[in-house]
Motif scaffolding. Structure first.
Motif, PDB file in Angstrom:
ATOM      1  N   GLN A   1      71.054  45.034  41.069  1.00 15.84           N
ATOM      2  CA  GLN A   1      72.401  45.580  41.216  1.00 15.84           C
ATOM      3  C   GLN A   1      72.959  46.132  39.901  1.00 15.84           C
ATOM      4  O   GLN A   1      73.603  47.176  39.887  1.00 15.84           O
ATOM      5  CB  GLN A   1      73.335  44.486  41.755  1.00 15.84           C
ATOM      6  CG  GLN A   1      73.026  44.074  43.179  1.00 15.84           C
ATOM      7  CD  GLN A   1      73.861  42.875  43.627  1.00 15.84           C
ATOM      8  OE1 GLN A   1      74.813  42.488  42.965  1.00 15.84           O
ATOM      9  NE2 GLN A   1      73.491  42.284  44.758  1.00 15.84           N
ATOM     10  N   GLN A   2      72.689  45.431  38.799  1.00 13.67           N
ATOM     11  CA  GLN A   2      73.260  45.862  37.519  1.00 13.67           C
ATOM     12  C   GLN A   2      72.406  46.893  36.791  1.00 13.67           C
ATOM     13  O   GLN A   2      72.883  47.581  35.885  1.00 13.67           O
ATOM     14  CB  GLN A   2      73.514  44.655  36.616  1.00 13.67           C
ATOM     15  CG  GLN A   2      72.264  43.939  36.141  1.00 13.67           C
ATOM     16  CD  GLN A   2      72.580  42.643  35.395  1.00 13.67           C
ATOM     17  OE1 GLN A   2      73.694  42.123  35.464  1.00 13.67           O
ATOM     18  NE2 GLN A   2      71.603  42.103  34.674  1.00 13.67           N
ATOM     19  N   GLY A   3      71.111  47.009  37.165  1.00  9.35           N
ATOM     20  CA  GLY A   3      70.251  48.044  36.601  1.00  9.35           C
ATOM     21  C   GLY A   3      69.572  47.685  35.294  1.00  9.35           C
ATOM     22  O   GLY A   3      68.933  48.534  34.674  1.00  9.35           O
ATOM     23  N   TYR A   4      69.687  46.441  34.867  1.00 13.28           N
ATOM     24  CA  TYR A   4      68.994  46.008  33.646  1.00 13.28           C
ATOM     25  C   TYR A   4      68.749  44.505  33.700  1.00 13.28           C
ATOM     26  O   TYR A   4      69.357  43.785  34.504  1.00 13.28           O
ATOM     27  CB  TYR A   4      69.797  46.360  32.390  1.00 13.28           C
ATOM     28  CG  TYR A   4      71.115  45.632  32.252  1.00 13.28           C
ATOM     29  CD1 TYR A   4      71.211  44.432  31.554  1.00 13.28           C
ATOM     30  CD2 TYR A   4      72.279  46.154  32.833  1.00 13.28           C
ATOM     31  CE1 TYR A   4      72.420  43.764  31.431  1.00 13.28           C
ATOM     32  CE2 TYR A   4      73.487  45.493  32.704  1.00 13.28           C
ATOM     33  CZ  TYR A   4      73.561  44.300  32.017  1.00 13.28           C
ATOM     34  OH  TYR A   4      74.752  43.635  31.897  1.00 13.28           O
TER      35      TYR A   4
ATOM     36  N   ALA B   1      62.065  40.191  30.078  1.00 13.77           N
ATOM     37  CA  ALA B   1      63.072  41.078  30.667  1.00 13.77           C
ATOM     38  C   ALA B   1      62.412  42.261  31.346  1.00 13.77           C
ATOM     39  O   ALA B   1      62.792  42.653  32.448  1.00 13.77           O
ATOM     40  CB  ALA B   1      64.040  41.554  29.588  1.00 13.77           C
ATOM     41  N   PHE B   2      61.412  42.870  30.688  1.00 18.65           N
ATOM     42  CA  PHE B   2      60.822  44.051  31.326  1.00 18.65           C
ATOM     43  C   PHE B   2      59.915  43.684  32.486  1.00 18.65           C
ATOM     44  O   PHE B   2      59.675  44.485  33.376  1.00 18.65           O
ATOM     45  CB  PHE B   2      60.192  45.002  30.323  1.00 18.65           C
ATOM     46  CG  PHE B   2      58.911  44.611  29.651  1.00 18.65           C
ATOM     47  CD1 PHE B   2      58.213  45.568  28.935  1.00 18.65           C
ATOM     48  CD2 PHE B   2      58.400  43.336  29.688  1.00 18.65           C
ATOM     49  CE1 PHE B   2      57.039  45.245  28.282  1.00 18.65           C
ATOM     50  CE2 PHE B   2      57.231  43.017  29.039  1.00 18.65           C
ATOM     51  CZ  PHE B   2      56.544  43.979  28.333  1.00 18.65           C
ATOM     52  N   GLY B   3      59.455  42.439  32.544  1.00 18.79           N
ATOM     53  CA  GLY B   3      58.740  41.976  33.720  1.00 18.79           C
ATOM     54  C   GLY B   3      59.699  41.768  34.880  1.00 18.79           C
ATOM     55  O   GLY B   3      59.445  42.201  36.016  1.00 18.79           O
ATOM     56  N   LYS B   4      60.825  41.129  34.597  1.00 20.24           N
ATOM     57  CA  LYS B   4      61.814  40.850  35.651  1.00 20.24           C
ATOM     58  C   LYS B   4      62.434  42.126  36.197  1.00 20.24           C
ATOM     59  O   LYS B   4      62.694  42.225  37.400  1.00 20.24           O
ATOM     60  CB  LYS B   4      62.895  39.915  35.110  1.00 20.24           C
ATOM     61  CG  LYS B   4      62.416  38.505  34.806  1.00 20.24           C
ATOM     62  CD  LYS B   4      63.562  37.570  34.462  1.00 20.24           C
ATOM     63  CE  LYS B   4      64.321  37.996  33.231  1.00 20.24           C
ATOM     64  NZ  LYS B   4      65.419  37.060  32.890  1.00 20.24           N
TER      65      LYS B   4
ATOM     66  N   ARG C   1      65.508  37.413  22.006  1.00 21.25           N
ATOM     67  CA  ARG C   1      66.184  37.957  23.178  1.00 21.25           C
ATOM     68  C   ARG C   1      65.696  39.382  23.423  1.00 21.25           C
ATOM     69  O   ARG C   1      65.232  40.057  22.506  1.00 21.25           O
ATOM     70  CB  ARG C   1      67.703  37.956  23.009  1.00 21.25           C
ATOM     71  CG  ARG C   1      68.291  36.574  22.840  1.00 21.25           C
ATOM     72  CD  ARG C   1      69.813  36.584  22.861  1.00 21.25           C
ATOM     73  NE  ARG C   1      70.340  36.623  24.229  1.00 21.25           N
ATOM     74  CZ  ARG C   1      71.013  37.628  24.749  1.00 21.25           C
ATOM     75  NH1 ARG C   1      71.231  38.730  24.036  1.00 21.25           N
ATOM     76  NH2 ARG C   1      71.481  37.586  25.981  1.00 21.25           N
ATOM     77  N   CYS C   2      65.822  39.813  24.673  1.00 19.50           N
ATOM     78  CA  CYS C   2      65.307  41.126  25.060  1.00 19.50           C
ATOM     79  C   CYS C   2      66.179  41.701  26.174  1.00 19.50           C
ATOM     80  O   CYS C   2      66.682  40.966  27.019  1.00 19.50           O
ATOM     81  CB  CYS C   2      63.861  40.967  25.526  1.00 19.50           C
ATOM     82  SG  CYS C   2      63.109  42.441  26.218  1.00 19.50           S
ATOM     83  N   VAL C   3      66.351  43.017  26.164  1.00 15.40           N
ATOM     84  CA  VAL C   3      67.080  43.725  27.218  1.00 15.40           C
ATOM     85  C   VAL C   3      66.180  44.847  27.723  1.00 15.40           C
ATOM     86  O   VAL C   3      65.564  45.564  26.918  1.00 15.40           O
ATOM     87  CB  VAL C   3      68.406  44.311  26.694  1.00 15.40           C
ATOM     88  CG1 VAL C   3      69.184  44.964  27.836  1.00 15.40           C
ATOM     89  CG2 VAL C   3      69.250  43.231  26.027  1.00 15.40           C
TER      90      VAL C   3
ATOM     91  N   ILE D   1      64.086  46.555  24.612  1.00 14.83           N
ATOM     92  CA  ILE D   1      64.404  46.329  23.204  1.00 14.83           C
ATOM     93  C   ILE D   1      64.428  44.815  23.001  1.00 14.83           C
ATOM     94  O   ILE D   1      64.993  44.090  23.815  1.00 14.83           O
ATOM     95  CB  ILE D   1      65.786  46.922  22.833  1.00 14.83           C
ATOM     96  CG1 ILE D   1      65.705  48.424  22.646  1.00 14.83           C
ATOM     97  CG2 ILE D   1      66.333  46.275  21.569  1.00 14.83           C
ATOM     98  CD1 ILE D   1      65.085  48.863  21.332  1.00 14.83           C
ATOM     99  N   SER D   2      63.811  44.332  21.922  1.00 17.33           N
ATOM    100  CA  SER D   2      63.843  42.900  21.658  1.00 17.33           C
ATOM    101  C   SER D   2      64.119  42.632  20.185  1.00 17.33           C
ATOM    102  O   SER D   2      63.861  43.488  19.322  1.00 17.33           O
ATOM    103  CB  SER D   2      62.521  42.239  22.057  1.00 17.33           C
ATOM    104  OG  SER D   2      61.461  42.721  21.254  1.00 17.33           O
TER     105      SER D   2
END
Length: 246
Positions: free
Chosen positions: A183-186, A137-140, A198-200, A216-217
């Motif tokens: 667009q969504q910011g995350y 997630a933090f790479g994307k 899972r990770c955000v 956060i994962s």
């Protein structure tokens, strides 16, 4: 000199710098063995020396920099190292999951700060860990906010390694996904790096440019899709706070 006044971490850093100034280029593993240091400590020392311009990384080796005539301070990275820690601790404590910061390192994203969650079963990310940028997630979320030119170049050279069945391995689909993230910011890693995890993540900016990501994962059974909206809101608030501090 009275040794009680020595600062051990500073001493280790200076010893590494001296070794690189005196000898041949060295890999991180060489430095670990030479000074009997663990991976986490070695990475932090090398990262700090590199970000302050005293050493430089070429491929997998480190050499001493020629500081004369150079600006040897990367202010955004130095500020990031010091300022994220309180916010990271607060976020990890509030959500109960492991919080961390990652920065782009070539085709990969490298973890530079970690605060463990308070659950027995949790994500165990370490400083110095790295993975291809399209996996996490933090790479994307970093890829989603870099320039189109840089993204095109990265997608051309990015190894589309498929870690799980959920991993993106098609550049066109990945690019469309990155547009949604922007667009969504995350961004969300829905078991794309590791099954059951899972990770955000949200981006961190400096002078309008993305320089890192906050994430956060946790286990998919606890960090469920139903929580994505609430969790992403808190992460975006925290990343915005860090950006304002920078």
């Amino acid at each position: 000199m009275d040794r009680k006044y020595e600062v051990s971490t500073l001493k280790k850093g200076l010893l590494i710098l001296d070794a690189l100034q005196q000898g041949e280029p060295m890999r991180m593993t060489d430095i670990m063995q030479l000074f009997n240091l663990n991976k986490s400590t070695t990475f932090r020392l090398l990262y700090t020396l590199e970000m302050t311009g005293f050493i430089q990384k070429e491929g997998h080796t480190y050499t001493a920099s020629q500081l004369k005539g150079q600006q040897h301070t990367s202010s955004e990275n130095i500020r990031l190292n010091w300022l994220v820690v309180p916010s990271l601790h607060q976020l990890a404590e509030e959500l109960g999951e492991t919080a961390y910061i990652g920065v782009l390192d070539g085709m990969k994203v490298m973890t530079v700060q970690v605060v463990e969650g308070n659950h027995a079963i949790r994500s165990h990310t370490r400083v110095g860990d790295s993975a291809y940028a399209h996996l996490s997630a933090f790479g994307k979320v970093i890829l989603a906010h870099i320039t189109d030119e840089k993204l095109k170049k990265m997608l051309t050279h990015l190894t589309q390694h498929k870690a799980t069945n959920q991993t993106f391995d098609d550049n066109h689909l990945l690019k469309e996904h990155l547009n949604v993230i922007c667009q969504q910011g995350y961004a969300i890693d829905d078991e794309e790096t590791e099954e059951g995890l899972r990770c955000v993540a949200a981006p961190i900016f400096y002078n309008g440019n993305v320089i890192a990501a906050l994430a956060i994962s946790g286990p998919a059974t606890r960090l469920t899709r139903k929580k994505d909206r609430a969790v992403s809101k808190k992460i975006r608030e925290c990343s915005a706070k860090i950006t304002s501090l920078l």
